[in-house]
Write a protein that holds these residues in place. Structure first.
Motif, mmCIF file in Angstrom:
data_model
loop_
_atom_site.group_PDB
_atom_site.id
_atom_site.type_symbol
_atom_site.label_atom_id
_atom_site.label_comp_id
_atom_site.label_asym_id
_atom_site.label_seq_id
_atom_site.Cartn_x
_atom_site.Cartn_y
_atom_site.Cartn_z
ATOM 1 N N PRO A 227 0.822 -1.250 0.024
ATOM 2 C CA PRO A 227 -0.037 -0.117 0.221
ATOM 3 C C PRO A 227 0.788 1.113 0.046
ATOM 4 N N LEU A 228 2.069 1.155 0.023
ATOM 5 C CA LEU A 228 2.899 2.679 0.135
ATOM 6 C C LEU A 228 2.797 3.190 -1.370
ATOM 7 N N SER A 229 2.919 2.655 -2.155
ATOM 8 C CA SER A 229 2.965 2.877 -3.445
ATOM 9 C C SER A 229 3.359 4.514 -3.709
ATOM 10 N N MET A 230 4.664 4.468 -3.543
ATOM 11 C CA MET A 230 5.406 5.739 -3.530
ATOM 12 C C MET A 230 6.604 5.956 -4.532
ATOM 13 N N ALA A 231 6.114 5.374 -5.721
ATOM 14 C CA ALA A 231 7.303 5.306 -6.743
ATOM 15 C C ALA A 231 6.432 5.560 -8.094
ATOM 16 N N ASP A 232 6.724 6.608 -8.912
ATOM 17 C CA ASP A 232 5.969 6.838 -10.231
ATOM 18 C C ASP A 232 7.161 6.614 -11.514
ATOM 19 N N PHE A 233 8.439 6.968 -11.287
ATOM 20 C CA PHE A 233 9.208 6.862 -12.475
ATOM 21 C C PHE A 233 10.611 6.509 -11.906
ATOM 22 N N LEU A 234 11.202 5.804 -12.884
ATOM 23 C CA LEU A 234 12.493 5.267 -12.582
ATOM 24 C C LEU A 234 13.323 4.491 -13.945
ATOM 25 N N ILE A 235 14.367 5.185 -14.233
ATOM 26 C CA ILE A 235 14.947 4.225 -15.378
ATOM 27 C C ILE A 235 16.311 3.908 -14.819
ATOM 28 N N CYS A 236 17.192 4.750 -14.090
ATOM 29 C CA CYS A 236 18.593 4.309 -13.840
ATOM 30 C C CYS A 236 19.145 5.152 -12.673
ATOM 31 N N MET A 237 20.241 4.809 -12.279
ATOM 32 C CA MET A 237 20.801 5.274 -10.969
ATOM 33 C C MET A 237 20.979 6.777 -11.236
ATOM 34 N N GLY A 238 20.427 7.584 -10.320
ATOM 35 C CA GLY A 238 20.495 9.103 -10.270
ATOM 36 C C GLY A 238 19.398 9.648 -11.073
ATOM 37 N N SER A 239 18.510 8.831 -11.661
ATOM 38 C CA SER A 239 17.543 9.502 -12.381
ATOM 39 C C SER A 239 16.448 10.114 -11.709
ATOM 40 N N SER A 240 16.271 9.854 -10.523
ATOM 41 C CA SER A 240 15.045 10.430 -9.738
ATOM 42 C C SER A 240 15.274 12.047 -9.999
ATOM 43 N N VAL A 241 16.650 12.616 -9.658
ATOM 44 C CA VAL A 241 16.802 13.856 -9.511
ATOM 45 C C VAL A 241 16.762 14.585 -10.796
ATOM 46 N N SER A 242 17.339 14.175 -11.891
ATOM 47 C CA SER A 242 17.074 14.729 -13.097
ATOM 48 C C SER A 242 15.705 14.768 -13.659
ATOM 49 N N THR A 243 15.202 13.555 -13.448
ATOM 50 C CA THR A 243 13.786 13.454 -14.160
ATOM 51 C C THR A 243 12.809 14.317 -13.218
ATOM 52 N N ALA A 244 13.016 14.338 -12.038
ATOM 53 C CA ALA A 244 12.343 15.513 -11.106
ATOM 54 C C ALA A 244 12.138 16.894 -11.800
ATOM 55 N N GLY A 245 13.385 17.128 -12.097
ATOM 56 C CA GLY A 245 13.717 18.558 -12.857
ATOM 57 C C GLY A 245 12.860 18.439 -14.054
ATOM 58 N N GLY A 246 12.738 17.563 -15.130
ATOM 59 C CA GLY A 246 11.971 17.606 -16.153
ATOM 60 C C GLY A 246 10.104 17.683 -15.731
ATOM 61 N N PHE A 247 9.901 16.697 -15.057
ATOM 62 C CA PHE A 247 8.456 16.539 -14.623
ATOM 63 C C PHE A 247 8.214 18.139 -14.073
ATOM 64 N N SER A 248 9.232 18.726 -13.526
ATOM 65 C CA SER A 248 8.553 20.187 -12.919
ATOM 66 C C SER A 248 8.533 21.192 -13.959
ATOM 67 N N VAL A 249 9.133 20.760 -15.069
ATOM 68 C CA VAL A 249 8.928 21.781 -16.088
ATOM 69 C C VAL A 249 7.717 21.509 -16.890
ATOM 70 N N ALA A 250 7.298 20.304 -17.141
ATOM 71 C CA ALA A 250 6.254 19.767 -18.097
ATOM 72 C C ALA A 250 4.920 19.397 -17.596
ATOM 73 N N GLN A 251 4.942 19.520 -16.169
ATOM 74 C CA GLN A 251 3.480 19.035 -15.810
ATOM 75 C C GLN A 251 3.425 19.688 -14.206
ATOM 76 N N ASP A 252 1.971 19.707 -13.982
ATOM 77 C CA ASP A 252 1.563 20.603 -12.806
ATOM 78 C C ASP A 252 1.497 19.905 -11.405
ATOM 79 N N ARG A 253 1.583 18.528 -11.413
ATOM 80 C CA ARG A 253 1.443 18.105 -10.085
ATOM 81 C C ARG A 253 3.018 18.275 -9.210
ATOM 82 N N PRO A 254 2.771 18.704 -8.004
ATOM 83 C CA PRO A 254 4.041 18.596 -7.254
ATOM 84 C C PRO A 254 5.068 17.519 -7.376
ATOM 85 N N VAL A 255 6.287 17.582 -7.392
ATOM 86 C CA VAL A 255 7.149 16.551 -7.605
ATOM 87 C C VAL A 255 8.253 16.345 -6.520
#
Lengths: 206, 619
Positions: free
Chosen positions: B410-438
């Motif tokens: 029930p934690l369900s606390m993961a939405d996107f992952l491709i590789c080591m370190g991708s959390s940080v850079s994809t968070a940047g991209g997501f913050s540019v291209a959509q409106d949910r808090p990241v």
């Protein structure tokens, strides 16, 4: 039964049960017996409660990776995992399982249902002629540690293989020698006792 | 472990990774560097455990690129070095690898790349044999632990003789296989690890002018390595039949067993390639000329198959070649799969002695047993607290580590992952291209491995997200290896060499907060005020959630459990604890939740969210 020159043993259980050590004991004993032996393990997330599988192959067979229907012997440390691994076995396989369940998270949290031990034993017995279900946890606790379930099962299997006339399976003496080499000396006595309890448990069933 | 450093020759039952360690020691390795990754981790771990006896310098590197570059410099001084990594680690190191192949090495340098067909513990099943082909670096592919031992020794020799790094490409079924290995003599090398670096900037500083010359030399070296491959004792031919099978690595074992099962030993001729780059073209031509048809048996991509088709075309060989239309391209092979392919390709019938038990005899739905965050894992507390403040609507890029298990309900606390370190850079991209808090999650070791440039990038570009660094002070998932920011090693507590909070501050994060996630109320207050600041003043915020991995802490501190928690009679059966924390120590009994006292480690997080959970003293 099947040809004597090779024996494929599939071990399955849950992270923390010592599945890999049990498999390794059989392998080390095989090496002491001077027969060809290989083993494969899947590590990974074992410590975090997942399924752990390993296989040890004695004799004339190159690969220790077992496909469906390739286990001549299944040694299961947990009844639900014994059931799940049944397709690894074939119509001529023999099997041993511990009956003490470790309910997975999906069950303890109230979603899925754990099949009854009776159901599990019944399904496996229908498919496998020589199948034993024993409470290895009880014997391990009697020997002094719940951690010794693995060695109880290896003891039981040793006696079982003797009874089946499987000469390729290492002798009790070699397994105890392997045990001495493999486990830390301070827990050797408990483990030796666990091995004897497992070994004698099979003889009681005869 | 003593066996790894015993002086005498002996016969041992060794893990593939241990065989690699032993071979490197016998080859006189003095420097080993790696970032851990399944299935390669035991190589660096065993090396680390025996470092005092062997005098080998062993470094847990910040990432694979760093490990390769450090090992390359050591080899450049004439000192033998080894670096090992999982397959995707070579992606990280690829920049160094491609040009190191040009520059070459002076002392032997071996790179072990451990591929993971079937993705037992990886995000993909890429076939790293193509890296050898792309970089023009010699590659050996063992089939057994014993062969891994022999090939690592040979790889050092080839490396030093031809001045190139060598690849030993393994798969999980080599690294984590145990087999009989006949080891040779080992003599510890005494004295300091010092070589000599002979300055030669117009050879070692790869500006275009130098690179052009090295490129030509690389191709000259390739021709020499082709000769090595043609004559290598690892290219093995078995049998005299006219049905040709070409294979390599662990697939060879499946072929041997399948051929034995089918009873066609006299009909087949098997070529097992041990050195698979460069491809031994003459050897292949000769082999083809002696058979009527060929089945190529290899896991993953048609790497050998394509090479063989080229050789066949060059030599105008007209027989039939089959590969991936018979051999599955996805996932590991095994004996039944290979047996079926051989049987189908040549129309050989096979009657098994026994029938496999059909999965249809099992009940339709058996409860699954996925791995889970341990009882008392601080990641669970962090996930609970973040979710309480940001809810399920926020977007949660995640990263690679134990905490990836937060994916599961029930934690369900993961939405996107491709590789080591991708959390940080994809968070940047997501913050540019959509409106949910990241809100991005990254582990301490993973942050150091690949998160720092991404964080700097996001600060530079005014991205807007909260980065949660789950700092449990170790690289837990791969076996508790230390990292520069860790305050624990398997040998005990230590002072961190690098402080993560200082790094993130220096990177320019708008605010950096540190919580101990085990203190639920205080943590939630901090997260809540971070959320408010982010709304008022968007930008990159960092929360360091710091609490040691209890598995490792208990092992090294040997702290006895003093209390466990128990659900008392006031429980109203709301089961909120199950839905929000889902600790493995909880179990449902009737309508109520209970806590398994054998599993509870007494972290107290559940007692902070429910008044019916109280401590019990242990005696």
């Amino acid at each position: 039964m099947e040809r004597e020159e090779m024996l494929r043993i599939f071990c399955v259980g849950v992270g923390g049960q010592g599945v890999l050590l049990a498999t390794r004991l059989i392998g080390e004993a095989g090496l002491l017996a001077g027969i060809s032996v290989s083993m494969s393990e899947v590590h990974g997330m074992a410590q975090r409660g997942g399924v752990v599988e390993s296989a040890v192959v004695l004799g004339e067979r190159s690969s220790a990776v077992l496909g469906e229907g390739e286990a001549d012997v299944m040694l299961a440390f947990e009844p639900l995992e014994a059931l799940r691994a049944l397709p690894k076995c074939h119509s001529g396989s023999v099997a041993v399982t511990n009956t003490a369940p470790i309910p997975p998270f999906s069950v303890t949290q109230g979603g899925a249902a754990y099949p009854s031990i009776d159901t599990i034993v019944k399904i496996i017995s229908r498919e496998i002629n020589r199948f034993y279900a024993i409470d290895a946890l009880e014997l391990a606790l009697k020997a002094g540690s719940d951690q010794a379930v693995n060695v109880v099962l290896v003891g039981f299997l040793t006696s079982f293989m003797e009874n089946l006339g499987k000469k390729i399976f290492p002798s009790k003496d070699l397994l105890l020698a392997a045990l001495r080499r493999t486990v830390p000396s301070k827990i050797f006595d408990t483990n030796r006792l666990a091995f004897e309890f497992g070994y004698n448990e099979f003889r009681k069933l005869l | 472990m003593k066996e790894l450093t015993s002086n005498e020759t002996s016969t041992l039952f060794m893990l593939g990774n241990e065989a690699i360690v032993r071979a490197a020691l016998e080859s006189g390795v003095r420097f080993v560097s790696a970032y851990p990754g399944t299935p390669s981790s035991e190589i660096i771990d065993r090396m680390y455990e025996i470092r005092r006896e062997t005098g080998v310098r062993v470094e847990y590197a910040a990432n694979e690129k760093v490990s390769m570059e450090t090992a390359a410099a050591v080899a450049m001084c004439g000192v033998r070095s080894l670096c090992s990594m999982k397959h995707v680690g070579l992606n990280v190191a690829a920049d160094a690898f491609m040009t190191l192949a040009y520059v070459g090495v002076k002392g032997g340098m071996v790179i072990v790349t451990a591929d993971d067909p079937s993705l037992h513990s990886s995000q993909n099943e890429q076939d790293n044999r193509f890296y050898a082909k792309m970089a023009l670096v010699p590659m050996l592919e063992p089939a057994t632990p014993h062969e891994a031992y022999e090939m690592v020794k040979e790889a050092f020799e080839i490396s030093e003789k031809y001045g190139t790094p060598s690849i030993v490409r393994t798969t999980t079924r080599i690294n984590h296989a145990r087999g009989v290995v006949k080891v040779g003599e080992y003599r510890k090398i005494e004295g300091e690890i010092k070589g000599v670096f002979d300055k030669d900037p117009f050879r070692y500083v790869v500006v275009p002018m130098v690179g052009r010359r090295l490129r030509v030399e690389l191709l000259e070296r390739l021709r020499k390595l082709e000769e090595v491959s043609e004559k290598s004792s690892f290219q093995i031919i078995r049998g005299k039949g006219t049905l040709g099978i070409i294979t390599s690595g662990v697939s060879y074992l499946y072929v041997e067993d399948a051929v034995r099962d089918l009873g066609i030993l006299e009909k087949v001729k098997i070529l097992k390639l041990g050195m698979t780059f460069p491809i031994p073209r003459k050897l292949l031509q000769d082999f083809l000329s002696e058979v009527e048809s060929v089945l190529v048996v290899e896991e993953l991509e048609p790497y050998l198959e394509e090479a063989i088709r080229i050789v066949a075309q060059e030599s105008k060989w007209a027989g039939k070649i089959a590969g991936k239309e018979y051999i599955p391209r996805a996932f590991e092979l095994n004996v039944p799969l290979v047996r079926a392919a051989i049987s189908r390709f040549w129309g050989i019938s096979y009657k098994p002695r026994y029938e496999a038990i059909s999965p249809s005899v099992l009940p339709r739905e058996l409860p699954q047993r996925p791995p889970n965050l341990c009882p008392g894992c601080p990641h669970r507390a962090t996930y609970h607290e973040i979710k309480r403040i940001f809810g399920s609507e926020a977007l949660y890029p995640t990263d690679i580590g134990c905490y990836t298990l937060g994916l599961l309900p029930p934690l369900s606390m993961a939405d996107f992952l491709i590789c080591m370190g991708s959390s940080v850079s994809t968070a940047g991209g997501f913050s540019v291209a959509q409106d949910r808090p990241v809100i991005a999650f990254v582990g301490d070791s993973t942050f150091i491995h690949a998160g720092i440039p991404a964080l700097i990038n996001s600060v530079f570009h005014d991205h807007s997200f909260l980065l949660v660094i789950l700092d449990n002070s170790t690289t837990a998932m791969t076996g508790h290896q230390p990292h520069p920011g860790a305050s624990m090693t398997r040998e005990g507590l230590c002072e961190p060499k690098v402080r993560i909070e200082e790094i993130v501050r220096a990177c320019g994060a708008k605010a950096v907060e540190i919580i101990n996630p085990i203190q639920v109320k205080r943590s939630c207050e901090t997260i809540s005020s971070l959320r408010d600041s982010m709304e008022k003043n968007p930008g990159v915020y960092v929360l360091i959630s710091r609490s040691p991995c209890p598995l490792l802490e208990r092992r090294i501190v040997k702290k006895a459990r003093r209390i466990v928690f128990r659900v008392n009679e006031t429980c109203d059966g709301c089961v909120r604890c199950l839905g929000e924390l889902a600790c493995p120590a909880f179990y449902k009994e009737g309508d109520r939740v209970q806590i398994n006292p054998l599993m509870c480690i007494g972290c107290s997080v559940c007692a902070q969210i429910c008044k019916s959970i109280k401590p019990v003293k242990l005696h």
